[in-house]
Design a protein around this motif. Structure first.
Motif, mmCIF file in Angstrom:
data_model
loop_
_atom_site.group_PDB
_atom_site.id
_atom_site.type_symbol
_atom_site.label_atom_id
_atom_site.label_comp_id
_atom_site.label_asym_id
_atom_site.label_seq_id
_atom_site.Cartn_x
_atom_site.Cartn_y
_atom_site.Cartn_z
ATOM 1 N N LYS A 190 0.838 -1.196 0.000
ATOM 2 C CA LYS A 190 0.000 0.000 0.000
ATOM 3 C C LYS A 190 0.877 1.252 0.000
ATOM 4 C CE LYS A 190 -4.014 1.495 2.491
ATOM 5 N NZ LYS A 190 -4.763 1.351 3.737
ATOM 6 N N TYR A 191 1.949 1.180 0.759
ATOM 7 C CA TYR A 191 2.917 2.281 0.873
ATOM 8 C C TYR A 191 3.552 2.571 -0.493
ATOM 9 C CZ TYR A 191 7.323 4.471 2.531
ATOM 10 O OH TYR A 191 8.395 5.292 2.736
ATOM 11 N N LYS A 194 0.835 4.056 -2.806
ATOM 12 C CA LYS A 194 0.423 5.420 -2.457
ATOM 13 C C LYS A 194 1.492 6.436 -2.859
ATOM 14 C CE LYS A 194 -0.578 8.502 1.365
ATOM 15 N NZ LYS A 194 0.649 9.307 1.144
ATOM 16 N N GLY A 198 0.072 8.096 -5.879
ATOM 17 C CA GLY A 198 -0.517 9.218 -5.166
ATOM 18 C C GLY A 198 0.397 10.428 -5.161
#
Ligand SMILES: *[C@@H]1O[C@H](CO)[C@@H](O)[C@H](O)[C@H]1NC(C)=O
Ligand SMILES: *[C@@H]1O[C@H](CO)[C@@H](O)[C@H](O)[C@H]1NC(C)=O
Ligand SMILES: *[C@@H]1O[C@H](CO)[C@@H](O)[C@H](O)[C@H]1NC(C)=O
Length: 249
Positions: A190-191, A194, A198
């Motif tokens: 997820k890191y 993101k 992101g």
């Protein structure tokens, strides 16, 4: 953008059927370059070099940030200095984004070092280890078109992560165990996702506007990158293709 006119297919000069492969290749190259200019493809790249151990006075983390392959920000954990470079560096240095960007560089540097210390027992060399990480994001026509991570251990490329579809590729089979460890870590995945899709993508969108507003490139590209100066332009009543100087008035 210097004198680049929109090129559509019917604007392309008619080539005789007997034209040489070299000319065809050249034309193709020109079209691709023109296309890239039109849709405004941009990339932002973060390059980290992390050492598991370093002598006093030597950095354990160095980072470089590139916009469209141009270095504009450098970080060194030893001096804890963030150095803006070139026109874009100067411009970003004067905005609130500077704070976000530098904070992120420091944090990611620390996170990557933890990651390196975690996998250290799986690295088959004694002594200090180096982890090089390249995070890249790309945008085209206002969309994120690429987000990836590349990892090298002790100078050897070993793993790739395509963050767009979360696909891992093992380049060096000695790193397959590390890949399994990282792949099974939901939080870590997820890191990675993101940061690249992101944050990186968010800043790239922001810098793209600045980049396009800049009067001229900060550096004159050399070598292969010099191809970027290929252009097609309307001159003397016809479409002309060629190597135009980058600094046109
Ligand atoms: C990132 O750094 C490594 C070594 O420090 C270098 O080999 C690599 O070319 C760099 N990547 C970019 C995009 O400059
Ligand atoms: C960056 O900003 C700081 C303070 O805002 C300023 O002191 C410094 O000179 C700037 N650096 C460059 C290269 O513009
Ligand atoms: C993931 O996306 C990349 C392009 O970003 C593509 O080349 C690759 O084939 C995709 N992999 C899978 C498993 O879908």
């Amino acid at each position: 953008m210097p004198n680049v006119l929109p090129v559509t297919l019917h604007n392309v000069p008619r080539m005789p059927l007997t034209c040489s492969p070299v000319r065809l290749l050249l034309l193709l190259l020109l079209l691709l370059t023109a296309l890239e200019i039109m849709v405004g493809a941009h990339s932002l790249c973060f390059n980290f070099t992390i050492k598991s151990w370093s002598r006093p006075g030597q950095p354990w983390c160095e980072a470089q940030v590139f916009m469209n392959k141009n270095l504009f920000l450098q970080y060194n954990s030893d001096s804890n200095m963030f150095k803006p470079l070139g026109l874009l560096g100067k411009k970003v240095n004067a905005t609130s984004t500077w704070g976000e960007l530098t904070q992120m560089l420091g944090e990611v540097g620390r996170d990557l070092r933890m990651l390196l210390l975690d996998i250290k027992p799986q690295i088959k060399t004694s002594g200090p280890s180096t982890l090089q990480v390249e995070m890249l994001c790309q945008r085209e026509a206002e969309r994120c078109t690429g987000a990836s991570w590349q990892f090298a251990i002790n100078g050897e490329k070993c793993l790739l992560l395509d963050a767009m579809n979360m696909t891992w590729t093992v380049i060096n089979h000695e790193a397959s165990k590390i890949k399994e460890t990282w792949k099974n870590n939901r939080r870590l995945e997820k890191y990675f996702r993101k940061l690249s899709m992101g944050d990186c993508n968010h800043w790239l969108r922001e810098f793209s506007g600045d980049w396009e507003a800049m009067p001229e490139p900060t550096d004159i590209p050399t070598g292969v990158e010099g191809l970027a100066s290929f252009n097609i332009r309307w001159q003397k009543g016809e479409w002309q293709a060629g190597l135009w100087p980058l600094r046109m008035s």
